[in-house]
Design a protein around this motif. Structure first.
Motif, short mmCIF file in Angstrom:
data_model
loop_
_atom_site.label_atom_id
_atom_site.label_comp_id
_atom_site.label_asym_id
_atom_site.label_seq_id
_atom_site.Cartn_x
_atom_site.Cartn_y
_atom_site.Cartn_z
N ALA A 3 9.02 -2.26 1.25
CA ALA A 3 9.24 -1.51 2.48
C ALA A 3 7.97 -0.76 2.89
O ALA A 3 7.78 -0.47 4.06
CB ALA A 3 10.41 -0.55 2.33
N GLY A 4 7.11 -0.44 1.94
CA GLY A 4 5.81 0.13 2.23
C GLY A 4 5.78 1.60 2.54
O GLY A 4 4.87 2.07 3.22
N ILE A 5 6.70 2.40 2.04
CA ILE A 5 6.71 3.84 2.29
C ILE A 5 5.77 4.53 1.30
O ILE A 5 5.89 4.33 0.10
CB ILE A 5 8.13 4.42 2.15
CG1 ILE A 5 9.07 3.79 3.17
CG2 ILE A 5 8.11 5.94 2.28
CD1 ILE A 5 10.53 4.12 2.97
N ASP A 6 4.86 5.33 1.83
CA ASP A 6 3.91 6.05 0.99
C ASP A 6 3.54 7.35 1.68
O ASP A 6 3.71 7.49 2.89
CB ASP A 6 2.66 5.20 0.77
CG ASP A 6 1.81 5.66 -0.41
OD1 ASP A 6 2.20 6.61 -1.11
OD2 ASP A 6 0.75 5.05 -0.63
N ILE A 17 3.47 3.78 6.52
CA ILE A 17 4.41 2.67 6.41
C ILE A 17 3.56 1.40 6.44
O ILE A 17 2.96 1.08 7.46
CB ILE A 17 5.44 2.65 7.57
CG1 ILE A 17 6.19 3.99 7.68
CG2 ILE A 17 6.38 1.46 7.41
CD1 ILE A 17 7.13 4.29 6.55
N HIS A 18 3.48 0.73 5.31
CA HIS A 18 2.62 -0.45 5.17
C HIS A 18 3.40 -1.51 4.37
O HIS A 18 3.20 -1.67 3.17
CB HIS A 18 1.33 -0.06 4.45
CG HIS A 18 0.25 -1.09 4.54
ND1 HIS A 18 0.40 -2.39 4.11
CD2 HIS A 18 -1.01 -1.00 5.01
CE1 HIS A 18 -0.73 -3.05 4.30
NE2 HIS A 18 -1.60 -2.22 4.84
N GLU A 54 10.22 -8.08 12.85
CA GLU A 54 10.80 -6.86 13.40
C GLU A 54 10.68 -5.78 12.33
O GLU A 54 11.11 -5.99 11.19
CB GLU A 54 12.25 -7.06 13.78
CG GLU A 54 12.89 -5.82 14.37
CD GLU A 54 14.33 -6.03 14.77
OE1 GLU A 54 15.05 -5.03 14.87
OE2 GLU A 54 14.75 -7.19 14.96
N LEU A 55 10.08 -4.65 12.67
CA LEU A 55 9.88 -3.54 11.74
C LEU A 55 10.48 -2.29 12.36
O LEU A 55 10.04 -1.84 13.42
CB LEU A 55 8.39 -3.34 11.47
CG LEU A 55 7.98 -2.10 10.67
CD1 LEU A 55 8.59 -2.14 9.26
CD2 LEU A 55 6.46 -2.00 10.61
N VAL A 67 1.75 3.48 11.01
CA VAL A 67 2.62 2.33 10.82
C VAL A 67 1.78 1.07 10.94
O VAL A 67 1.10 0.86 11.95
CB VAL A 67 3.77 2.32 11.85
CG1 VAL A 67 4.64 1.09 11.66
CG2 VAL A 67 4.60 3.60 11.75
N HIS A 68 1.82 0.25 9.90
CA HIS A 68 1.06 -1.00 9.85
C HIS A 68 2.00 -2.14 10.20
O HIS A 68 2.91 -2.45 9.42
CB HIS A 68 0.46 -1.20 8.47
CG HIS A 68 -0.52 -0.14 8.08
ND1 HIS A 68 -1.85 -0.42 7.89
CD2 HIS A 68 -0.38 1.19 7.87
CE1 HIS A 68 -2.49 0.70 7.57
NE2 HIS A 68 -1.60 1.68 7.56
#
Length: 114
Positions: A3-6, A17-18, A54-55, A67-68
């Protein structure tokens, strides 16, 4: 991880968000992650299809995020019904390593890219 949450700064004041997204047929087709930070719930959910990516992200109050969005062409990225670079609360920052990078404030965002 997918999910890329950091966090970028202490106390989740600034978030990254990556998401990790492989090519079609080489990994997951979707992922969802959330984190209940000291500032509120952070969410990142993506899905991949033949039409694109879709993100969806949720950024808590009094917080900002980068947001990436996975794409090689930032011009095709949309947030909701608008071109992402012109959407309210969204600022295009740069392209890097196959992602278009945007700055956003608190709120809910739905990015799409072909």
């Amino acid at each position: 991880m997918f999910a890329g949450i950091d966090t970028i700064s202490p106390g989740f004041k600034t978030i990254r968000i990556h998401p990790t997204i492989a090519r079609i047929g080489q990994g997951l087709d979707s992922a969802h992650g959330s984190y209940d930070s000291i500032r509120g719930m952070i969410e990142s959910q993506w899905k991949r299809s033949a039409d694109g990516i879709e993100l969806n992200v949720t950024i808590p109050a009094n917080t900002t995020a980068t947001v990436h969005v996975p794409t090689t062409d930032a011009r095709i990225v949309r947030e909701g019904d608008s071109v992402a670079a012109q959407a309210a609360g969204v600022k295009y920052l740069r392209s890097e390593d196959g992602y278009a990078v945007y700055a956003v404030g608190s709120g809910e965002y739905s990015f799409t890219a072909e």
